[in-house]
Design a protein around this motif. Structure first.
Motif, PDB file in Angstrom:
ATOM      1  N   GLY A  93     -22.504   7.675 -21.255  1.00 57.43           N
ATOM      2  CA  GLY A  93     -21.304   8.467 -21.049  1.00 57.43           C
ATOM      3  C   GLY A  93     -20.778   8.312 -19.643  1.00 57.43           C
ATOM      4  O   GLY A  93     -21.395   7.650 -18.796  1.00 57.43           O
ATOM      5  N   ARG A  95     -19.911  10.651 -16.632  1.00 53.92           N
ATOM      6  CA  ARG A  95     -20.055  12.034 -16.155  1.00 53.92           C
ATOM      7  C   ARG A  95     -19.264  12.313 -14.895  1.00 53.92           C
ATOM      8  O   ARG A  95     -19.139  13.453 -14.484  1.00 53.92           O
ATOM      9  N   TYR A 101     -18.397  15.534 -21.096  1.00 54.19           N
ATOM     10  CA  TYR A 101     -18.339  14.088 -21.274  1.00 54.19           C
ATOM     11  C   TYR A 101     -18.706  13.755 -22.704  1.00 54.19           C
ATOM     12  O   TYR A 101     -19.496  14.448 -23.331  1.00 54.19           O
ATOM     13  N   LYS A 102     -18.143  12.712 -23.221  1.00 54.47           N
ATOM     14  CA  LYS A 102     -18.520  12.283 -24.559  1.00 54.47           C
ATOM     15  C   LYS A 102     -19.543  11.172 -24.433  1.00 54.47           C
ATOM     16  O   LYS A 102     -19.597  10.452 -23.449  1.00 54.47           O
ATOM     17  N   LEU A 103     -20.354  11.064 -25.469  1.00 54.54           N
ATOM     18  CA  LEU A 103     -21.387  10.049 -25.514  1.00 54.54           C
ATOM     19  C   LEU A 103     -21.033   8.978 -26.535  1.00 54.54           C
ATOM     20  O   LEU A 103     -20.502   9.275 -27.598  1.00 54.54           O
ATOM     21  N   THR A 104     -21.337   7.750 -26.169  1.00 53.77           N
ATOM     22  CA  THR A 104     -21.240   6.633 -27.095  1.00 53.77           C
ATOM     23  C   THR A 104     -22.656   6.203 -27.431  1.00 53.77           C
ATOM     24  O   THR A 104     -23.452   5.923 -26.532  1.00 53.77           O
TER      25      THR A 104
END
Lengths: 115, 114
Positions: A93, A95, A101-104
């Protein structure tokens, strides 16, 4: 769009040996990396994280290594135990914009630790 | 240890019907997320929610999807008119302000659209 790749769908190791799970990423903006463990019928459980200012983070049997130049991270589990058998997801992500925050996620690696 | 609770654990619905998936986040966490995992595929980001509004959404999160926090505790995902391809595990997650331990995920809701 596979920004986070886990190229090994599965890994099998003997109890007591080291498990090494690998992950590659393509987005150089990622500054925060995490590993999650997932058992069937459960949500992902956070294991360990590392920010881009570090190259190693250790927590008990789990160590994460980050190689920014290669855009590669790995999770080492030593010694491996049968209870470690699960699917392991690498996630990344950005930050720097704050706590939100989005996670991949990568597709996951199924680890099997044999007694 | 605090946990994120999701209900129901399994929902079967007919195509075209509306479904509401429910989540109770950890009480002092501030950022909320929905992710989904289609069988055999990776976990995908749907939407993030902060301060009672959407902060980011993915291209998957189209007009058929909506989120709200109706009573300050529950966090819901609504799909207005379900399609077969909406069948997946849906995970709710949250983080505290300044959290350094990643998300806390719920155990998920398995949605099956028939």
């Amino acid at each position: 769009d596979q920004q986070v790749k886990q190229n090994s769908p599965s890994l099998s190791v003997q109890e007591g040996r080291i498990s090494i799970l690998n992950c590659d990423y393509t987005n150089s903006m990622f500054d925060y990396f995490l590993w999650y463990k997932k058992y069937p019928a459960e949500g992902p459980t956070f294991l360990i994280s590392i920010s881009s200012i570090k190259d190693k983070n250790e927590d008990g049997r789990f160590t994460v290594f980050l190689n920014k130049s290669a855009k590669h991270l790995s999770l080492h589990i030593v010694p491996s135990q049968p209870g470690d058998s699960a699917v392991y997801f690498c996630a990344a992500g950005i930050r720097s914009g704050g706590s939100n925050y989005k996670l991949t996620f990568g597709k996951g690696t199924l680890l099997t630790v044999n007694p | 240890e605090p946990e994120v609770t999701q209900t129901p654990s399994h929902q079967v619905t007919q195509m075209g019907q509306e479904v509401i998936l429910r989540c109770v986040p950890i009480s002092n966490h501030l950022y909320f997320y929905w992710y989904r995992q289609i069988l055999g595929q990776k976990v995908e980001f749907l939407v993030s929610f902060y301060n009672n509004e959407i902060s980011e959404k993915s291209e998957i999160f189209d007009d058929q999807f909506s989120v709200e926090r109706p009573d300050g505790s529950n966090f819901t995902l609504k799909i207005r008119s379900t399609k077969l391809e909406d069948s997946a595990m849906y995970f709710c997650a949250d983080t505290p302000l300044g959290g350094s331990h990643g998300y806390t995920f719920g155990s998920g809701t398995r949605l099956t659209v028939v």
